[in-house]
Design a protein around this motif. Structure first.
Motif, mmCIF file in Angstrom:
data_model
loop_
_atom_site.group_PDB
_atom_site.id
_atom_site.type_symbol
_atom_site.label_atom_id
_atom_site.label_comp_id
_atom_site.label_asym_id
_atom_site.label_seq_id
_atom_site.Cartn_x
_atom_site.Cartn_y
_atom_site.Cartn_z
ATOM 1 N N ALA A 42 0.828 -1.209 0.000
ATOM 2 C CA ALA A 42 0.000 0.000 0.000
ATOM 3 C C ALA A 42 0.858 1.252 0.000
ATOM 4 O O ALA A 42 0.501 2.262 -0.614
ATOM 5 N N TYR A 43 2.010 1.215 0.664
ATOM 6 C CA TYR A 43 2.887 2.386 0.713
ATOM 7 C C TYR A 43 3.523 2.679 -0.641
ATOM 8 O O TYR A 43 4.050 3.768 -0.848
ATOM 9 N N GLY A 44 3.449 1.742 -1.572
ATOM 10 C CA GLY A 44 3.976 1.954 -2.916
ATOM 11 C C GLY A 44 2.932 2.397 -3.923
ATOM 12 O O GLY A 44 3.237 2.603 -5.096
ATOM 13 N N VAL A 45 1.689 2.568 -3.487
ATOM 14 C CA VAL A 45 0.614 2.960 -4.405
ATOM 15 C C VAL A 45 0.612 4.476 -4.581
ATOM 16 O O VAL A 45 0.520 5.223 -3.617
ATOM 17 N N SER A 46 0.708 4.924 -5.832
ATOM 18 C CA SER A 46 0.736 6.359 -6.134
ATOM 19 C C SER A 46 -0.602 6.876 -6.646
ATOM 20 O O SER A 46 -0.890 8.061 -6.509
ATOM 21 N N HIS A 47 -1.403 6.002 -7.263
ATOM 22 C CA HIS A 47 -2.668 6.405 -7.868
ATOM 23 C C HIS A 47 -3.707 5.298 -7.677
ATOM 24 O O HIS A 47 -3.343 4.130 -7.515
ATOM 25 N N VAL A 48 -4.973 5.699 -7.739
ATOM 26 C CA VAL A 48 -6.082 4.745 -7.724
ATOM 27 C C VAL A 48 -6.978 5.095 -8.907
ATOM 28 O O VAL A 48 -7.384 6.254 -9.071
ATOM 29 N N TYR A 59 -12.633 6.838 -13.340
ATOM 30 C CA TYR A 59 -12.125 7.791 -12.349
ATOM 31 C C TYR A 59 -10.620 7.628 -12.191
ATOM 32 O O TYR A 59 -10.091 6.518 -12.276
ATOM 33 N N GLY A 60 -9.944 8.747 -11.909
ATOM 34 C CA GLY A 60 -8.509 8.710 -11.664
ATOM 35 C C GLY A 60 -8.117 9.637 -10.529
ATOM 36 O O GLY A 60 -8.450 10.827 -10.561
ATOM 37 N N TYR A 61 -7.421 9.088 -9.537
ATOM 38 C CA TYR A 61 -7.003 9.867 -8.366
ATOM 39 C C TYR A 61 -5.548 9.581 -8.024
ATOM 40 O O TYR A 61 -5.036 8.481 -8.237
ATOM 41 N N ARG A 62 -4.905 10.594 -7.458
ATOM 42 C CA ARG A 62 -3.550 10.471 -6.932
ATOM 43 C C ARG A 62 -3.654 10.210 -5.434
ATOM 44 O O ARG A 62 -4.498 10.779 -4.751
ATOM 45 N N VAL A 63 -2.781 9.373 -4.916
ATOM 46 C CA VAL A 63 -2.752 9.084 -3.486
ATOM 47 C C VAL A 63 -1.943 10.171 -2.797
ATOM 48 O O VAL A 63 -0.772 10.380 -3.108
ATOM 49 N N ALA A 64 -2.596 10.872 -1.876
ATOM 50 C CA ALA A 64 -1.928 11.923 -1.110
ATOM 51 C C ALA A 64 -1.367 11.378 0.201
ATOM 52 O O ALA A 64 -0.573 12.037 0.860
ATOM 53 N N GLY A 65 -1.774 10.191 0.553
ATOM 54 C CA GLY A 65 -1.313 9.555 1.785
ATOM 55 C C GLY A 65 -2.218 8.403 2.153
ATOM 56 O O GLY A 65 -3.212 8.120 1.483
ATOM 57 N N ILE A 66 -1.859 7.744 3.219
ATOM 58 C CA ILE A 66 -2.684 6.662 3.756
ATOM 59 C C ILE A 66 -3.364 7.201 5.005
ATOM 60 O O ILE A 66 -2.695 7.658 5.935
ATOM 61 N N SER A 67 -4.690 7.155 5.018
ATOM 62 C CA SER A 67 -5.424 7.725 6.143
ATOM 63 C C SER A 67 -5.657 6.716 7.262
ATOM 64 O O SER A 67 -5.765 7.106 8.420
ATOM 65 N N LYS A 77 -10.489 -10.785 7.498
ATOM 66 C CA LYS A 77 -9.320 -11.651 7.633
ATOM 67 C C LYS A 77 -8.063 -11.025 7.031
ATOM 68 O O LYS A 77 -6.974 -11.530 7.219
ATOM 69 N N ARG A 78 -8.227 -9.919 6.301
ATOM 70 C CA ARG A 78 -7.088 -9.258 5.671
ATOM 71 C C ARG A 78 -6.989 -7.819 6.132
ATOM 72 O O ARG A 78 -7.970 -7.214 6.538
ATOM 73 N N THR A 79 -5.795 -7.272 6.020
ATOM 74 C CA THR A 79 -5.569 -5.858 6.312
ATOM 75 C C THR A 79 -6.386 -5.020 5.338
ATOM 76 O O THR A 79 -6.465 -5.330 4.151
ATOM 77 N N ARG A 80 -6.996 -3.955 5.841
ATOM 78 C CA ARG A 80 -7.781 -3.040 5.003
ATOM 79 C C ARG A 80 -7.090 -1.680 5.019
ATOM 80 O O ARG A 80 -6.767 -1.145 6.080
ATOM 81 N N VAL A 81 -6.875 -1.122 3.836
ATOM 82 C CA VAL A 81 -6.151 0.137 3.696
ATOM 83 C C VAL A 81 -7.077 1.200 3.116
ATOM 84 O O VAL A 81 -7.826 0.946 2.174
ATOM 85 N N PHE A 82 -7.001 2.407 3.695
ATOM 86 C CA PHE A 82 -7.763 3.566 3.242
ATOM 87 C C PHE A 82 -6.779 4.657 2.827
ATOM 88 O O PHE A 82 -5.856 4.981 3.577
#
Length: 166
Positions: A42-48, A59-67, A77-82
């Motif tokens: 997740a820390y390597g994701v730049s866009h969604v 839709y196209g968005y840039r990742v400004a950070g992990i909230s 059962k898995r980690t969830r990232v926002f």
């Protein structure tokens, strides 16, 4: 880890599209997450990008950070990232185009961000022909020598031919 990947989120009626179209939830709120992905990745994701099957990238968005990162628990059962998202005009050439990840079975896939922004930078040869992607423009020369060009919607195309002087 540097931000090197774009997360492609498949939006279906069961996976976010209903929340956008029927419930009128803001797109950013839907695409920001709860994605079941590896925390380190997740820390390597730049866009969604939001992909609607049968329609393409909507839709196209840039990742400004992990909230928020929710570790596995009794409900998940898995980690969830926002993610915190902001509009990504640099990805606008992909809107309306087929998903760059091709057909996938799960709700999330990944594509190198550099490929989406700059292209492959090299020619991929196969028995079917040669293929390259440059800034969203796909050029394929098939085995018979026919050139197939796919460009993002709204792109101006100019073709210039040169006479053979041999």
């Amino acid at each position: 880890m540097t931000n090197t990947e774009t997360l492609i989120a498949k939006l279906t009626k069961d996976n976010g599209l209903h929340r956008i179209e029927v419930d009128h939830e803001p797109v950013e709120d839907v695409l920001c997450g709860g994605w079941a992905i590896n925390e380190e990745r997740a820390y390597g994701v730049s866009h969604v990008l939001g992909d609607v099957p049968g329609e393409g990238i909507r839709y196209g968005y840039r990742v400004a950070g992990i909230s928020q990162i929710n570790p596995p628990d009794e409900h998940n059962k898995r980690t969830r990232v926002f993610f915190d998202l902001v509009p990504a005009p640099e990805m606008s050439h992909l809107i309306g185009q087929p998903s760059p990840s091709g057909k996938t079975h799960g709700p999330v896939s990944y594509v190198p961000t550099a490929t989406l922004l700059n292209g492959t930078g090299h020619v991929e040869e196969s028995t079917d022909g040669a293929h390259a992607v440059i800034r969203g423009v796909s050029v394929f020369v098939d085995a018979e020598g026919t050139v197939h060009i796919t460009v993002p919607a709204g792109t101006e195309v100019r073709i210039k031919t040169h006479e053979n002087t041999d």
